[in-house]
Write a protein that holds these residues in place. Sequence first.
Motif, PDB file in Angstrom:
ATOM      1  N   THR A 177       0.865  -1.175   0.000  1.00  0.00           N
ATOM      2  CA  THR A 177       0.000   0.000   0.000  1.00  0.00           C
ATOM      3  C   THR A 177       0.899   1.221   0.000  1.00  0.00           C
ATOM      4  O   THR A 177       2.109   1.116   0.226  1.00  0.00           O
ATOM      5  CB  THR A 177      -0.919   0.030   1.232  1.00  0.00           C
ATOM      6  OG1 THR A 177      -0.103   0.140   2.418  1.00  0.00           O
ATOM      7  CG2 THR A 177      -1.767  -1.241   1.319  1.00  0.00           C
ATOM      8  N   GLN A 178       0.335   2.380  -0.234  1.00  0.00           N
ATOM      9  CA  GLN A 178       1.143   3.591  -0.211  1.00  0.00           C
ATOM     10  C   GLN A 178       1.779   3.792   1.170  1.00  0.00           C
ATOM     11  O   GLN A 178       2.935   4.195   1.283  1.00  0.00           O
ATOM     12  CB  GLN A 178       0.273   4.810  -0.566  1.00  0.00           C
ATOM     13  CG  GLN A 178      -0.187   4.847  -2.019  1.00  0.00           C
ATOM     14  CD  GLN A 178       0.963   5.007  -2.993  1.00  0.00           C
ATOM     15  OE1 GLN A 178       2.015   5.552  -2.663  1.00  0.00           O
ATOM     16  NE2 GLN A 178       0.773   4.512  -4.211  1.00  0.00           N
ATOM     17  N   GLY A 179       1.020   3.445   2.219  1.00  0.00           N
ATOM     18  CA  GLY A 179       1.567   3.594   3.572  1.00  0.00           C
ATOM     19  C   GLY A 179       2.697   2.624   3.849  1.00  0.00           C
ATOM     20  O   GLY A 179       3.727   3.005   4.435  1.00  0.00           O
ATOM     21  N   SER A 180       2.524   1.346   3.440  1.00  0.00           N
ATOM     22  CA  SER A 180       3.574   0.361   3.703  1.00  0.00           C
ATOM     23  C   SER A 180       4.820   0.648   2.879  1.00  0.00           C
ATOM     24  O   SER A 180       5.942   0.409   3.325  1.00  0.00           O
ATOM     25  CB  SER A 180       3.057  -1.048   3.419  1.00  0.00           C
ATOM     26  OG  SER A 180       2.724  -1.215   2.047  1.00  0.00           O
ATOM     27  N   ILE A 181       4.656   1.188   1.665  1.00  0.00           N
ATOM     28  CA  ILE A 181       5.818   1.549   0.850  1.00  0.00           C
ATOM     29  C   ILE A 181       6.593   2.681   1.518  1.00  0.00           C
ATOM     30  O   ILE A 181       7.829   2.662   1.597  1.00  0.00           O
ATOM     31  CB  ILE A 181       5.376   1.952  -0.565  1.00  0.00           C
ATOM     32  CG1 ILE A 181       4.851   0.739  -1.325  1.00  0.00           C
ATOM     33  CG2 ILE A 181       6.523   2.602  -1.331  1.00  0.00           C
ATOM     34  CD1 ILE A 181       4.296   1.064  -2.698  1.00  0.00           C
ATOM     35  N   ALA A 182       5.858   3.691   2.034  1.00  0.00           N
ATOM     36  CA  ALA A 182       6.519   4.835   2.669  1.00  0.00           C
ATOM     37  C   ALA A 182       7.308   4.417   3.906  1.00  0.00           C
ATOM     38  O   ALA A 182       8.437   4.864   4.123  1.00  0.00           O
ATOM     39  CB  ALA A 182       5.482   5.895   3.025  1.00  0.00           C
TER      40      ALA A 182
END
Length: 349
Positions: A177-182
């Motif tokens: 997800t965008q959060g896990s990538i960040a």
Amino acid sequence: LPSIPPGGKVQISINNFTYTPSSQLYMSPQSRCSKQCQCQYGCVDLGSGQMKCSPVPLAPSTDAPIEIPAGSGVLVQKSLVLGELWTLSRVTKTGDGADRADGTPVPGGRSYDGHDWEAVYSLLFDFDCSYDNACHVMLPLEEGQDVHYLLEAKLARALTLEEQTARLLVQGTFGPTQGSIASTSLLSPEQWMRSQMDMDVTSLREHYRRRTTTQLRDHSPYMNYRPACESGTRWNRYAFSINDVGKTVDMQTLSNGRILLSIDGHSRTEVDSTDWNPTIDAPHSLCTVNEYVGGDMILVSTTSLMFNMECEDSTMQAMVSNPAISFTDTSVLSTLTIPVAIMEELYPP
């Protein structure tokens, strides 16, 4: 020489025989052969049905793909450059029923980073990689189609940090997800793996059981009903279930003009007279039930002694819809099993 009769034999003696070794270690490419050791790159079927010495293994470059005719047997070199991908694909330009007839290559094999050639979907070529740094493959003919095969080399571009992180999460989790990538991009792969291993152990079975409400129709020594008001309890909006098949549906007209439907003395729901108007005489027994609001139910006008026979006779049947649970006359709620829930009609069902 004297004439030799049929079946006769001639004996020849060579008195002065010399042998000079040749500098040629292998037979020439395209020469007929019978053993692998006769040819530098193998003795293969090049598509003519005859075994011949394979030519020099084909090796594409990134700016010069190689076209190969259909029906050829070729030796293709393995990709020896790190970060370089070699592909072998079929190109179909015309023909009835041709897949990707616009000329888009359809992959059948690949080699990368020095690995052997391997089959890939959708053509799944059959490679023989018993040769030195090369593999042999037969490229089939396609009847009635303008087909050739394409050997290409492609260089992998450098991935951004975000792309590298996404690939790590694709391979190591159920997806990024965008959060896990960040958050993961701040760690090295080793640090991320350690953080995963340091987490508390979780149970998929426990997670699954807390979030499922499988319908239990009968008592079981391994499972039990949830209390009616416990969190996660499932309440059905339809009035009749398959447990009611074979039972008699009693009808009573209420003071408000609606019809009260009940089974075994227990009220199930109220319906308008226009929504419940079987075309057969009472008593009504349930033959089939679809367990959702508006699901078809088949009623028969019969007693329990004739139930099975009447359910098979379409002339004795009536089709009605499984109604939603709904009560406007609160006086009938005394026949319901406690606890009581008033189910409001929702849309969609």
